[in-house]
Design a protein around this motif. Structure first.
Motif, PDB file in Angstrom:
ATOM      1  N   ASN A  80       0.860  -1.169   0.000  1.00 55.08           N
ATOM      2  CA  ASN A  80       0.000   0.000   0.000  1.00 55.08           C
ATOM      3  C   ASN A  80       0.902   1.227   0.000  1.00 55.08           C
ATOM      4  O   ASN A  80       1.496   1.578   1.022  1.00 55.08           O
ATOM      5  CB  ASN A  80      -0.908  -0.019   1.233  1.00 55.08           C
ATOM      6  N   ALA A  81       1.024   1.869  -1.160  1.00 54.10           N
ATOM      7  CA  ALA A  81       1.933   3.006  -1.310  1.00 54.10           C
ATOM      8  C   ALA A  81       1.575   4.147  -0.365  1.00 54.10           C
ATOM      9  O   ALA A  81       2.463   4.788   0.205  1.00 54.10           O
ATOM     10  CB  ALA A  81       1.938   3.488  -2.759  1.00 54.10           C
ATOM     11  N   LEU A  82       0.290   4.410  -0.176  1.00 53.98           N
ATOM     12  CA  LEU A  82      -0.119   5.489   0.730  1.00 53.98           C
ATOM     13  C   LEU A  82       0.284   5.207   2.169  1.00 53.98           C
ATOM     14  O   LEU A  82       0.749   6.101   2.881  1.00 53.98           O
ATOM     15  CB  LEU A  82      -1.629   5.721   0.637  1.00 53.98           C
ATOM     16  N   ALA A  83       0.133   3.968   2.592  1.00 52.44           N
ATOM     17  CA  ALA A  83       0.520   3.596   3.959  1.00 52.44           C
ATOM     18  C   ALA A  83       2.036   3.709   4.141  1.00 52.44           C
ATOM     19  O   ALA A  83       2.506   4.181   5.186  1.00 52.44           O
ATOM     20  CB  ALA A  83       0.050   2.177   4.276  1.00 52.44           C
ATOM     21  N   GLU A  84       2.785   3.318   3.130  1.00 55.23           N
ATOM     22  CA  GLU A  84       4.245   3.420   3.216  1.00 55.23           C
ATOM     23  C   GLU A  84       4.682   4.886   3.211  1.00 55.23           C
ATOM     24  O   GLU A  84       5.620   5.268   3.920  1.00 55.23           O
ATOM     25  CB  GLU A  84       4.895   2.649   2.070  1.00 55.23           C
ATOM     26  N   GLU A 103       2.956   7.329   4.404  1.00 59.47           N
ATOM     27  CA  GLU A 103       2.633   7.808   5.749  1.00 59.47           C
ATOM     28  C   GLU A 103       3.705   7.382   6.754  1.00 59.47           C
ATOM     29  O   GLU A 103       4.085   8.160   7.633  1.00 59.47           O
ATOM     30  CB  GLU A 103       1.264   7.282   6.184  1.00 59.47           C
ATOM     31  N   ARG A 104       4.201   6.172   6.626  1.00 57.77           N
ATOM     32  CA  ARG A 104       5.270   5.708   7.525  1.00 57.77           C
ATOM     33  C   ARG A 104       6.510   6.586   7.360  1.00 57.77           C
ATOM     34  O   ARG A 104       7.157   6.952   8.356  1.00 57.77           O
ATOM     35  CB  ARG A 104       5.611   4.248   7.242  1.00 57.77           C
ATOM     36  N   LEU A 105       6.844   6.947   6.114  1.00 56.41           N
ATOM     37  CA  LEU A 105       7.997   7.824   5.879  1.00 56.41           C
ATOM     38  C   LEU A 105       7.754   9.205   6.480  1.00 56.41           C
ATOM     39  O   LEU A 105       8.660   9.784   7.089  1.00 56.41           O
ATOM     40  CB  LEU A 105       8.293   7.940   4.383  1.00 56.41           C
ATOM     41  N   HIS A 106       6.558   9.718   6.307  1.00 56.38           N
ATOM     42  CA  HIS A 106       6.226  11.025   6.876  1.00 56.38           C
ATOM     43  C   HIS A 106       6.390  10.998   8.396  1.00 56.38           C
ATOM     44  O   HIS A 106       6.972  11.914   8.982  1.00 56.38           O
ATOM     45  CB  HIS A 106       4.801  11.418   6.488  1.00 56.38           C
ATOM     46  N   LYS A 107       5.881   9.953   9.031  1.00 58.96           N
ATOM     47  CA  LYS A 107       6.017   9.815  10.487  1.00 58.96           C
ATOM     48  C   LYS A 107       7.484   9.721  10.906  1.00 58.96           C
ATOM     49  O   LYS A 107       7.875  10.241  11.943  1.00 58.96           O
ATOM     50  CB  LYS A 107       5.252   8.593  10.979  1.00 58.96           C
ATOM     51  N   ALA A 108       8.295   9.062  10.076  1.00 61.00           N
ATOM     52  CA  ALA A 108       9.719   8.906  10.389  1.00 61.00           C
ATOM     53  C   ALA A 108      10.452  10.240  10.385  1.00 61.00           C
ATOM     54  O   ALA A 108      11.455  10.406  11.079  1.00 61.00           O
ATOM     55  CB  ALA A 108      10.375   7.953   9.390  1.00 61.00           C
ATOM     56  N   MET A 109       9.936  11.203   9.607  1.00 52.38           N
ATOM     57  CA  MET A 109      10.609  12.500   9.476  1.00 52.38           C
ATOM     58  C   MET A 109       9.893  13.625  10.210  1.00 52.38           C
ATOM     59  O   MET A 109      10.364  14.753  10.221  1.00 52.38           O
ATOM     60  CB  MET A 109      10.736  12.854   7.986  1.00 52.38           C
ATOM     61  N   LYS A 110       8.764  13.333  10.820  1.00 56.26           N
ATOM     62  CA  LYS A 110       7.946  14.341  11.487  1.00 56.26           C
ATOM     63  C   LYS A 110       8.508  14.649  12.872  1.00 56.26           C
ATOM     64  O   LYS A 110       8.972  13.767  13.575  1.00 56.26           O
ATOM     65  CB  LYS A 110       6.521  13.798  11.596  1.00 56.26           C
ATOM     66  N   GLY A 111       8.451  15.912  13.254  1.00 58.14           N
ATOM     67  CA  GLY A 111       8.861  16.308  14.599  1.00 58.14           C
ATOM     68  C   GLY A 111      10.366  16.380  14.764  1.00 58.14           C
ATOM     69  O   GLY A 111      11.119  16.427  13.802  1.00 58.14           O
ATOM     70  N   ILE A 112      10.777  16.359  16.007  1.00 57.72           N
ATOM     71  CA  ILE A 112      12.197  16.450  16.327  1.00 57.72           C
ATOM     72  C   ILE A 112      12.839  15.079  16.137  1.00 57.72           C
ATOM     73  O   ILE A 112      12.323  14.070  16.608  1.00 57.72           O
ATOM     74  CB  ILE A 112      12.402  16.953  17.770  1.00 57.72           C
ATOM     75  N   GLY A 113      13.957  15.059  15.443  1.00 54.73           N
ATOM     76  CA  GLY A 113      14.657  13.805  15.197  1.00 54.73           C
ATOM     77  C   GLY A 113      14.064  13.061  14.009  1.00 54.73           C
ATOM     78  O   GLY A 113      12.987  13.374  13.522  1.00 54.73           O
ATOM     79  N   LYS A 166       5.457   8.887  -5.332  1.00 54.13           N
ATOM     80  CA  LYS A 166       4.286   9.572  -5.901  1.00 54.13           C
ATOM     81  C   LYS A 166       3.217   9.772  -4.832  1.00 54.13           C
ATOM     82  O   LYS A 166       2.607  10.844  -4.739  1.00 54.13           O
ATOM     83  CB  LYS A 166       3.712   8.766  -7.067  1.00 54.13           C
ATOM     84  N   ALA A 167       2.985   8.755  -4.020  1.00 54.35           N
ATOM     85  CA  ALA A 167       1.986   8.850  -2.951  1.00 54.35           C
ATOM     86  C   ALA A 167       2.398   9.902  -1.924  1.00 54.35           C
ATOM     87  O   ALA A 167       1.552  10.637  -1.396  1.00 54.35           O
ATOM     88  CB  ALA A 167       1.795   7.488  -2.283  1.00 54.35           C
ATOM     89  N   PHE A 168       3.691  10.002  -1.639  1.00 56.06           N
ATOM     90  CA  PHE A 168       4.197  10.998  -0.694  1.00 56.06           C
ATOM     91  C   PHE A 168       3.907  12.396  -1.222  1.00 56.06           C
ATOM     92  O   PHE A 168       3.412  13.260  -0.499  1.00 56.06           O
ATOM     93  CB  PHE A 168       5.699  10.795  -0.462  1.00 56.06           C
ATOM     94  N   ILE A 195      14.787   3.139   6.568  1.00 58.63           N
ATOM     95  CA  ILE A 195      15.438   1.945   6.009  1.00 58.63           C
ATOM     96  C   ILE A 195      14.419   0.839   5.787  1.00 58.63           C
ATOM     97  O   ILE A 195      14.427   0.167   4.748  1.00 58.63           O
ATOM     98  CB  ILE A 195      16.579   1.457   6.932  1.00 58.63           C
ATOM     99  N   ASP A 196      13.511   0.660   6.737  1.00 58.81           N
ATOM    100  CA  ASP A 196      12.511  -0.390   6.628  1.00 58.81           C
ATOM    101  C   ASP A 196      11.617  -0.180   5.408  1.00 58.81           C
ATOM    102  O   ASP A 196      11.265  -1.130   4.709  1.00 58.81           O
ATOM    103  CB  ASP A 196      11.661  -0.455   7.903  1.00 58.81           C
ATOM    104  N   VAL A 197      11.257   1.068   5.140  1.00 55.49           N
ATOM    105  CA  VAL A 197      10.386   1.355   3.995  1.00 55.49           C
ATOM    106  C   VAL A 197      11.164   1.308   2.690  1.00 55.49           C
ATOM    107  O   VAL A 197      10.801   0.580   1.762  1.00 55.49           O
ATOM    108  CB  VAL A 197       9.680   2.724   4.159  1.00 55.49           C
ATOM    109  N   LEU A 198      12.238   2.088   2.576  1.00 57.01           N
ATOM    110  CA  LEU A 198      12.948   2.206   1.298  1.00 57.01           C
ATOM    111  C   LEU A 198      13.867   1.023   1.003  1.00 57.01           C
ATOM    112  O   LEU A 198      14.080   0.685  -0.162  1.00 57.01           O
ATOM    113  CB  LEU A 198      13.774   3.497   1.267  1.00 57.01           C
ATOM    114  N   GLY A 199      14.381   0.411   2.031  1.00 61.26           N
ATOM    115  CA  GLY A 199      15.363  -0.645   1.834  1.00 61.26           C
ATOM    116  C   GLY A 199      14.793  -2.026   1.573  1.00 61.26           C
ATOM    117  O   GLY A 199      15.535  -2.945   1.238  1.00 61.26           O
ATOM    118  N   HIS A 200      13.487  -2.167   1.711  1.00 64.40           N
ATOM    119  CA  HIS A 200      12.889  -3.493   1.564  1.00 64.40           C
ATOM    120  C   HIS A 200      11.823  -3.559   0.474  1.00 64.40           C
ATOM    121  O   HIS A 200      10.973  -4.444   0.499  1.00 64.40           O
ATOM    122  CB  HIS A 200      12.295  -3.950   2.903  1.00 64.40           C
TER     123      HIS A 200
END
Length: 113
Positions: free
Chosen positions: A11-15, A17-27, A50-52, A34-39
């Motif tokens: 599910n591209a939209l769910a992935e 969203e996971r990337l957005h959460k990984a970069m959201k906020g401090i840190g 595209k979904a991002f 890695i889990d999203v892009l590397g696998h």
């Protein structure tokens, strides 16, 4: 035996969203990136990018640039492109400016895909 992410439902939209959460906020949660892009194979990573863009109005590689640096950024940026786009980007880098990186050109053009 572990199931590869390639074999799991995608599910591209769910992935995205996971990337957005990984970069959201401090840190930045680099392990999640890695889990999203590397696998995922390149065609799925392209769908995630595209979904991002659709979901967050920002190119994925731009978002990564604002959060990452160094070699890790370079690898993650490369993973945002399909293979032919990445090859074109690398070829452009090899020939732009003064001098050419002939070794890089040979590596790219001679690599069997």
């Amino acid at each position: 035996m572990a199931v590869s992410k390639v074999d799991q439902p995608f599910n591209a939209l769910a992935e995205a969203e996971r990337l957005h959460k990984a970069m959201k906020g401090i840190g930045t949660n680099e392990n999640l990136i890695i889990d999203v892009l590397g696998h995922r194979p390149s065609h799925q990573r392209a769908e995630i990018a595209k979904a991002f863009k659709t979901s967050y109005g920002k190119e994925l590689d731009s978002a990564l640039k604002s959060e990452l640096s160094g070699d890790f950024l370079e690898v993650c940026e490369g993973l945002c492109y399909c293979l032919s786009e990445y090859d074109a980007k690398c070829l452009y880098s090899a020939v732009k400016g003064a001098g050419t990186d002939e070794e890089a050109i040979i590596d790219i053009l001679s690599f069997e895909k």
